[in-house]
Scaffold this active site. Structure first.
Site, PDB file in Angstrom:
ATOM      1  N   GLU A 174       0.814  -1.222   0.000  1.00 33.43           N
ATOM      2  CA  GLU A 174       0.000   0.000   0.000  1.00 33.43           C
ATOM      3  C   GLU A 174       0.850   1.277   0.000  1.00 33.43           C
ATOM      4  OE1 GLU A 174      -4.119  -1.534   2.001  1.00 33.43           O
ATOM      5  OE2 GLU A 174      -2.493  -1.119   3.381  1.00 33.43           O
TER       6      GLU A 174
ATOM      7  N   GLU B 261      -4.286 -10.383   0.528  1.00 33.02           N
ATOM      8  CA  GLU B 261      -5.195 -10.221   1.655  1.00 33.02           C
ATOM      9  C   GLU B 261      -6.603 -10.527   1.149  1.00 33.02           C
ATOM     10  OE1 GLU B 261      -4.964  -6.450   3.687  1.00 33.02           O
ATOM     11  OE2 GLU B 261      -2.781  -6.370   3.511  1.00 33.02           O
TER      12      GLU B 261
END
Length: 1012
Positions: free
Chosen positions: A444, A515
């Site tokens: 991220e 994820e």
């Protein structure tokens, strides 16, 4: 204020005097000690762990003395154990934040009031060490530090979760020495370390000294090389030395037999290749490790090597030529009392728990974990996605002002060196670990040239492992050049999305879900759906559930009550509340039901029926590399929880990826009515490192309808024998129905039963009610807003009218027209309930409901009964022994269960909906003497019995805020909506939403004395 070079906010200075990154290893004096792998067995190793003198400053500007001088006196300072985190020892602010930076966004600058910790430690050095080279290794310091030895400045480093090594030879002497370290909480590296974690500081990993020969092996890169057919191999050991030296290599196979040896003169750089015919291959199921000993001068270095080949062929991820599914979790270094300082036995406990629950993969989110953790992964057998210490998620918060904010650090050339260094230091440290199968370029942080430079360096340095980075996904609108990445990756893609990816022939790369399935609180609830699709398509590699453990901090209330704290509990700002409580296990590693669900869904063995009634089944081996000879099947045939037959078959024998027939020699009884349930339990035949003999790997159940009974069952008492005792009276809006041994009261004004009793024993504490609200689960985070906006959390009942009649069979029938609604809005639903009071004492409810069209789906619909103190025994036939929901029920098995009300409760760190039992066929809530109520329905229902109301659970933010009621709150639900992954993933799948706009529900409530 002490005068320092401001390296902490100078992008051009990432370190001073720090040595180049290298593989993690310890030199020993002999092979026997080296083989133990115990650092303390080496005379060339000296720990600096222990008590240091410590002084904390709220701001660097408070430091006015020259604490690092050799004659400084720290005697009055505090003692602090190293390794540790300041914050878990009472210094500074315990602070949890996810996305938001804890400092103003002003890179590379950080606040002038930069908290600082000063460490001083005196240590002795043997005279023999001064004839050699002395090095110091800090395995982890957050966030940056300055180092002095005997008053001399020795170096500076930043990068919190990888080692920093310095040459201390010019500064140390025989006898007494002093080391001083200044640790700053923030530096420009803080902008690259914005992970979803508690923000800990200090020397939190091991610190030690190494004594090295003047000329020694500085670095080693062991490359197991395999032929295309995997039948032969070489171990190529690329060696870097500090000068000319003879290096002898000796390789032992996993059985301890020497299989190859060779020596070479190496001056600077060189290599030794050892031939290994028919190598034993390493994989997570059979982690066979070779042992390499390098003899150089007075030193012996020990490495463990695993022969494996990781490749992507035809869009399929493979290890050793076989397609592999990664059944993983994301894991942080986390301890409830020690923070990010994790003891070795705690790591072992994590890995054993993972093995017990069929997990084979770990993503080190979002930084390299403690180096000892990878040693254990090599040994226990785990696939590791090793992730660089890089996350700058907080830049997204500036997007309200500036477009393209997510990518602005990775596109800035000034940050390139900082980005690339984080890949370099990870790869160099961990390159010799068999468990590492994929390098990840962080998390991220946008995607641009700096990430591309990281990936290109990594691929040039290590061609044996693919490179991953989810931030390059097209949805982030970053740099379109993704050639440097070997797989596509997604976070929280829905099941239809990943299936569409797998079917699209234009997608040449495999898909990895780095994820997925958010295990926050009572969740996740969508695992089965994901894995049905993952198993179906070779292009889908698998994925890692978010995440392994709840990151709660062990804390106490002022009254001394223990609990786990989360964001905001310490006054920390900004904070993300309980978003750190999102694991499959609690902070003290107690498995949540979500972990049990994962275990069953990813089980390596599947049993399917071919002709179940004839006992013919098929066993599929979902292991990738080992057969099933270590497993056998225990089976039992039950009826209503009573075991009728049982036995054991095995051992199994199916080869990896293949299946075998399985015959279970049960016989369905002809004289008994069904249904019958056959349970097949796949169990270990021998003890291993993580589980005992007989440990269950997975289970499967098959249900059979029975033949008509040859002998009629004992029938319950018939109403006609008791009709003469029926008496009905209406007074003041209350309808009292009295029978042979019961008295029930129906409130015509409120439209519900208000009292029930049998033999004079009260069975209701307060009137029943219809309920649509549940205490929101963490995964209800977003739908909760819609529920509350619609007013569902304040539903009250309106009765339009009640009418009753006594039928010819003496039964009393009450019909009520009602609605549920809240202020401001029109009613949520309208219904008609017909309550029938039978002469036997049973109360039958038939309710029809019409739901307002524009409402979001309902949390639940059912009847709630509050039963009196002493109602502690719960018996039911359905799924158990733990909670289950419509989308979270793979891990429960059908049977008859006898529990207490406290057994029904799941103690999540943040209280929420819990303990419901999906698919219940009948249930009884009673005192230990058996006095209570029995519940039955023509269709299975969700059943719950707790000492808390939904409102109690909704209000509480921590377990200690719950006050356990003496009464028992029983909920019998027509349906309960599922759990899902909605706090981070897609909204609950429609199939698991209670979104019906019209439905009917039938229920029988019968007073019982179970002992009669």
């Amino acid at each position: 204020m002490i005068e320092l070079e401001k390296y902490w906010e100078t992008l051009s200075t990432l370190h001073v005097n720090r040595l180049p990154a290298r593989a993690s290893f310890i030199p020993y004096a002999d092979a026997e000690a080296a083989r133990t792998g115990k650092r303390g067995r080496s005379p060339f190793y000296q720990t600096l762990n222990g008590a240091w003198k410590f002084r904390y400053h709220r701001s660097l500007r408070e430091i006015g003395d020259r604490f690092f001088e050799k004659d400084a006196d720290p005697a009055a300072w505090d003692d602090l154990i190293v390794p540790s985190c300041w914050q878990t020892n009472g210094y500074d602010q315990l602070h949890y934040t996810n996305v938001n930076y804890p400092i103003p966004y002003d890179p590379p600058f950080v606040p002038d009031d930069n908290p600082a910790g000063v460490y001083v430690r005196d240590f002795n050095l043997a005279s023999a060490w001064t004839k050699r080279e002395t090095y110091i290794v800090f395995e982890g310091v957050n966030a940056c530090f300055y180092l002095w030895v005997n008053g001399h400045f020795a170096g500076y480093s930043q990068g919190s979760r990888v080692p920093a090594e310095f040459d201390l030879s010019p500064y140390v002497q025989a006898g007494r020495n002093r080391i001083a370290v200044l640790v700053l909480k923030w530096c420009d590296g803080t902008y690259l370390e914005d992970q979803d974690v508690w923000r800990f500081s200090g020397i939190y990993r091991d610190v030690y000294l190494l004594s090295r020969d003047k000329t020694h092996v500085r670095d080693v890169f062991n490359k197991p090389l395999l032929s295309d057919d995997l039948a032969s191999g070489k171990l190529r050991s690329e060696i870097e030395t500090t000068g000319g030296i003879t290096v002898k290599a000796e390789l032992c196979d996993p059985d301890g037999k020497v299989v190859a040896s060779q020596e070479a003169e190496i001056d600077g750089r060189g290599a030794i290749e050892l031939d290994v015919p028919q190598p034993q291959l390493w994989n997570a199921e059979a982690p066979r490790l070779y042992e390499l000993l390098l003899y150089a001068g007075a030193e012996v270095l020990r490495f463990r090597a695993g022969f494996k080949k990781v490749e992507i062929a035809g869009g399929v991820f493979q290890i050793n030529g076989r397609a592999v599914k990664l059944k993983g979790v994301n894991r942080h270094d986390s301890h409830p009392a020690l923070g990010q300082t994790v003891p070795l036995n705690h790591m072992i406990r994590d890995l054993k728990l993972m093995k017990r629950h069929n997990i084979n993969t770990i993503r080190t989110s979002h930084y390299p974990n403690d180096p000892r953790f990878l040693d254990l992964c090599d040994e226990y057998g785990f696939y590791v996605i090793d992730e660089a210490d890089l996350e700058c998620h907080g830049v997204t918060q500036t997007g309200k002002i500036e477009e393209g904010s997510f990518h602005k650090l990775t596109v800035d050339p000034a940050w390139k060196a900082a980005f690339v260094e984080r890949a370099v230091r990870m790869v160099e440290r961990d390159k010799n670990h068999a468990s590492v199968i994929i390098w990840s370029m962080g998390n991220e942080s946008g995607y641009g040239p700096n990430h591309i430079a990281m990936a290109e360096w990594t691929k040039a340095r290590d061609v044996s492992r693919p490179v991953h980075y989810e931030g390059a996904a097209a949805r982030y609108h970053g740099d379109p050049n993704t050639e440097c990445l070997d797989m596509d990756s997604r976070m929280y893609a829905s099941v239809p999305e990943i299936e569409a990816y797998a079917k699209d022939e234009n997608n040449a790369k495999p898909l990895f879900l780095c994820e997925y399935s958010h295990a926050m609180g009572n969740g996740p609830g969508d695992l089965r759906d994901y894995w049905n699709v993952i198993y179906a398509y070779p292009k889908l590699m698998g994925g890692c559930v978010w995440e392994w453990c709840d990151h709660g901090i062990a804390a106490k209330t002022p009254d001394g009550e223990s609990y786990f704290a989360y964001g905001g509990d310490f006054g920390d700002k900004p904070n993300d509340g309980n978003f750190c409580i999102d694991g499959l296990v609690s902070p003290d590693r107690k498995p949540h039901t979500g972990l049990l669900e994962l275990k069953q869904v990813i089980a390596p063995v599947l049993i399917e029926a071919e002709d179940a009634k004839q006992g013919r089944f098929r066993v599929l081996n979902r292991y990738d590399f080992i057969d099933l000879s270590h497993l056998a099947v225990n089976w039992k045939l039950e009826r209503e929880g009573e075991t009728l037959q049982q036995g054991r078959t095995g051992p199994l024998a199916a080869l990896p990826g293949e299946s075998q027939p399985l015959t279970i020699p049960f016989v369905l009884p002809q004289e008994l009515p069904g249904p019958f349930v056959l349970t097949c339990s796949v169990r270990q035949q021998q003890e291993n490192r993580f589980a005992e003999e007989g440990y269950e790997i997975a289970f499967y159940q098959f249900e059979f309808s029975g033949a008509k009974a040859a002998v009629p069952e004992v029938q319950p008492r018939q109403g006609e024998h008791y009709a003469e005792f029926m008496d009905v009276k209406e007074h003041g809006g209350l309808l009292t129905v009295t029978g042979f041994d019961f008295e029930h009261v129906f409130d015509l004004r409120t439209g519900v039963v208000s009292r029930m009793s049998k033999h004079g024993v009260p069975l209701l504490y307060q009137p029943a009610r219809f309920n649509i609200w549940r205490a929101p689960m963490d995964n209800d985070m977003y739908i909760r807003k819609a529920w509350e906006a619609a007013g569902l959390n304040r539903a009250g009942m309106k009765v339009y009218g009640s009418r009753w009649q006594q039928r010819s069979d003496a039964a009393v029938e009450v019909c009520t027209d009602f609605s549920l609604g809240g202020y401001t809005f029109s009613p949520f639903l309208r219904g008609q309930a017909v309550w029938t009071f039978a002469p036997t004492g049973e109360v039958k409810l038939a309710v029809h409901v019409d739901v307002r069209e524009d409402l979001p789906y309902l949390p639940r619909f059912g009847l709630e009964l509050t039963m009196p103190k002493g109602t502690e025994e719960i018996e039911y036939y359905g799924y158990g022994p733990h909670e289950s929901y419509v989308d979270k029920r793979a891990s429960v098995r059908k049977g008859k269960y006898l529990l207490t009300v406290d057994d029904m409760f799941e103690a999540y760190v943040m209280p929420q909906e819990n303990g419901s039992r999906y698919g219940t066929e009948w249930a009884t809530a009673s005192s230990e003497l058996g006095m209570g109520l029995e519940f039955r329905s023509p269709q299975p229902f969700s059943f719950q019995a707790l000492h808390y109301t939904p409102e109690d659970l909704t209000r509480a933010r921590h377990i200690y805020e719950l006050t356990r009621r003496d009464e028992t709150i029983v909920s019998i639900d027509y349906k309960m909506s599922g759990a899902g992954s909605g706090s981070c993933g897609p909204q609950l799948a429609e199939a698991y939403q209670l979104k019906e706009k019209s439905f009917d529900f039938e229920l029988t409530v019968a007073p019982v004395f179970k002992e009669d």
